[in-house]
Each structure stands twice: as structure tokens, then as C-alpha cells.
Design an enzyme around this catalytic site. Structure first.
Site, PDB file in Angstrom:
ATOM      1  N   ARG A   8       0.848  -1.189   0.000  1.00 10.39           N
ATOM      2  CA  ARG A   8       0.000   0.000   0.000  1.00 10.39           C
ATOM      3  C   ARG A   8       0.885   1.241   0.000  1.00 10.39           C
ATOM      4  NH1 ARG A   8      -3.284  -2.688  -1.805  1.00 10.39           N
ATOM      5  NH2 ARG A   8      -5.464  -3.007  -1.173  1.00 10.39           N
ATOM      6  N   GLU A  29      -4.190   7.859  -5.417  1.00  9.74           N
ATOM      7  CA  GLU A  29      -4.342   7.213  -6.723  1.00  9.74           C
ATOM      8  C   GLU A  29      -5.618   7.710  -7.396  1.00  9.74           C
ATOM      9  OE1 GLU A  29      -4.145   2.972  -6.238  1.00  9.74           O
ATOM     10  OE2 GLU A  29      -2.158   3.037  -5.313  1.00  9.74           O
ATOM     11  N   HIS A  80      -1.129   0.355 -10.207  1.00  8.16           N
ATOM     12  CA  HIS A  80      -1.784  -0.508  -9.227  1.00  8.16           C
ATOM     13  C   HIS A  80      -2.415  -1.731  -9.913  1.00  8.16           C
ATOM     14  CE1 HIS A  80      -3.829  -0.485  -5.007  1.00  8.16           C
ATOM     15  NE2 HIS A  80      -3.617  -1.720  -5.425  1.00  8.16           N
TER      16      HIS A  80
END
Length: 316
Positions: free
Chosen positions: A228, A257, A276
């Protein structure tokens, strides 16, 4: 019993669930916005974990179980879930294969200077001499020795890589040559050619990687984050890269993000940015639903052998 899903499930999966559990009423939606009018009647909720908040939990008066079809829980209203004594499970472990493949692939890309090779190809530059090295025989340090970290270590053995790991207690884990406790991280980091973070987002892991940790790494080391984004103090990583305290960073996750176009990471030659997607796989939903079905059988039969039960206090 009514089961409400707010995830965009494949048609084949929806048909499978309706066919195999005719005694249940499934309601499939593409978003919480569509599903909210029916939330008060649902006993079970299938969600990716990003569309639930305190208000919705209060509206879900019949809700007894939430199945999160992902591993991340940082956006879940854990306190409200705890107060209403709602069973919470997730799909932890389904990401281990794609994330291990991603990790080894980016290790090879960095070692073979693929970023420069592709840039040269795009510019039609024939440059045979680039700083290529091997990953075989190197040493990796994996912070987080659960299902994903263990799979990375297992696959890494194909390249005769020495595998070091970090977990809370220092307990032994299969496929790791050495295990360190959290407090011994700084002892491990100088030994590693690649440092791989698989840490979740919790109060304990916030800014886990900062100046002190980057200083402890080899100046030829590579930092890879697939856990993360908030586990890394980004400015400290930028400073470390600019000061050549480590050689490269591969980042698949970020504090915010999508990553803002103005963020320095985009322009840094010694940073590889991916959106991601380390966990993305065409097998994602089938694996998540397999865990759901196991837990559903436990729930229906009032058994207690659930997979991936989440402690709301810990967040994992």
C-alpha cells in the site's frame, strides 16, 4: 436469505451462483448507487470494499456478513462493522500468483534495464551496451511473509535467490532462508539487492519506509512496493533516489491514486511507475468467489471454519 453484490461480477459467475444456490436470492448490481435502495433487506453483502461507509452500514439493518472481494480494507468502516457485530471476511491470498509474477518480472526488467531499452526502441536507437545484470544468486528481502510474500519467495528460488523475510514475531515461514522481526528490519536491509514491500495499510504500517530505512539499503538496491502507498514516506524515497542512496524504485501503489500527472515519480529515470495492477489477473474473480462459496457453506450450516476472517481492531 438475500445476498446483494455491488461488484461487477462476470455473467458466468452470476449464473453459477444462482444455479448452485437456488434457495438464496441474489441481487447483482454494478455499483452501490444502484444497490443502495435494496441494502436494508440484505443479509450478505459482496463488495470490493471501496463503496461502503458508516451511513450505509447503519442503513443495512439486516446485514450479518460482508464478503470483501479483495484484500484491501483501508476504506472499510471497521468501527461501525464491529459495533454491529457483522462478520467480515476478505479474499486475502488470491493475489499471490499474479503479484509474484509481477514482482519477478519487474526485477528482471530493472536488472536488464528494460526501461531504457524500450525508450531506445521507441526512438529507433540501436544501443547494444546497457548496464545489464542478473538476478540469479541475488538476495531479496520481503516485508510481509503471508500468502503473497511466501509465493514470491517460492518463485524466486527458481533463480537461486536467497530469500529473507520480515514479520511481526520472526516466526519461520516456508521458502524463506532467514526471517527477521519487525524491529530487526535495519539489520536485514543492507543484505538485500531487492527490497519488496507487501505491507497492508494499518496504523502500524503508516510510513513504515522512510529515510532511516532507505539509508540502510545498498546504494545498488532496488525498492519494490506492491503493498500500500501509505506505507512509504514518499518525499523520503524521492530524496533517497535523488541522492543515489538506492538505485531504483518500482512502485505499483501510491498514497493518492491515480498518481497525479505532476508527481515527480513520473519524470524520475530511476523510478518505474505501474498503475496498481500487480494483482490483476483473469483468474481474480473465480478465486475470490471460491473463497466466498467456502464461507457461504460455513454460514449456511452455522459452522465456524471461515477463511480470512478480519479483526476490525487490527484491520486484517
Amino acid at each position: 436469505m438475500k445476498v446483494l453484490s455491488t461488484g461487477k461480477l462476470k455473467t458466468t459467475i452470476k449464473d453459477h451462483l444462482k444455479e448452485n444456490y437456488p434457495e438464496l436470492t441474489f441481487q447483482f448490481f454494478s455499483s452501490m448507487g444502484e444497490a443502495e435502495p435494496y441494502l436494508s433487506e440484505a443479509e450478505v453483502l459482496l463488495t470490493y470494499g471501496e463503496d461502503v461507509n458508516d451511513t450505509l452500514i447503519q442503513k443495512a439493518t439486516q446485514l450479518k456478513w460482508i464478503m470483501v472481494l479483495s484484500a484491501g480494507l483501508e476504506r472499510m468502516p471497521l468501527q461501525a462493522i464491529k459495533e454491529k457485530n457483522i462478520l467480515l471476511t476478505n479474499a486475502r491470498g488470491i493475489h499471490r500468483i499474479p503479484m509474484a509474477e509481477y514482482t519477478l518480472s519487474v526485477m528482471l526488467q530493472v536488472a536488464r534495464d528494460t526501461k531504457v531499452v524500450l525508450a531506445n526502441e521507441s526512438s529507433k536507437i540501436w544501443k547494444k551496451k546497457t548496464p545489464i545484470r542478473e538476478i540469479t544468486g541475488s538476495t531479496i528481502g520481503i516485508i510481509g511473509t503471508g500468502a503473497i510474500g511466501s509465493e514470491i519467495a517460492r518463485v524466486a528460488k527458481t533463480f537461486r535467490i536467497k530469500t529473507l523475510g520480515v514479520n511481526r514475531s520472526g516466526h519461520k515461514v516456508e521458502h524463506f532462508d532467514e526471517i527477521y522481526k519487525n524491529e530487526d528490519l535495519l539489520t536485514m536491509l543492507p543484505k538485500c539487492d531487492f527490497v519488496i514491500s507487501v505491507l497492508p495499510s494499518t496504523n502500524e504500517t503508516m510510513n513504515y519506509f522512510k529515510k532511516e530505512q532507505f539509508l540502510a539499503m545498498k546504494d545498488s538496491g532496488v525498492f519494490i512496493n506492491i503493498g500500500r502507498g501509505d506505507t512509504v514516506k514518499e518525499q523520503d524515497l524521492i530524496d533517497a533516489l535523488n541522492e543515489n542512496q538506492l538505485a531504483h524504485a518500482v512502485l505499483d501503489v501510491f498514497k493518492n491514486e491515480p498518481l497525479d500527472p505532476s508527481h515527480p515519480f513520473w519524470e524520475m529515470e530511476n523510478v518505474t511507475v505501474t498503475p496498481h495492477h500487480s494483482a490483476i489477473s483473469d483468474n481474480y474473480q473465480p478465486r475470490a468467489i471460491e473463497i466466498f462459496e467456502h464461507n457461504l457453506r460455513q454460514y449456511q450450516n452455522r459452522l465456524n471454519d471461515y477463511k480470512n476472517v478480519i479483526d476490525p481492531d487490527r484491520g486484517y
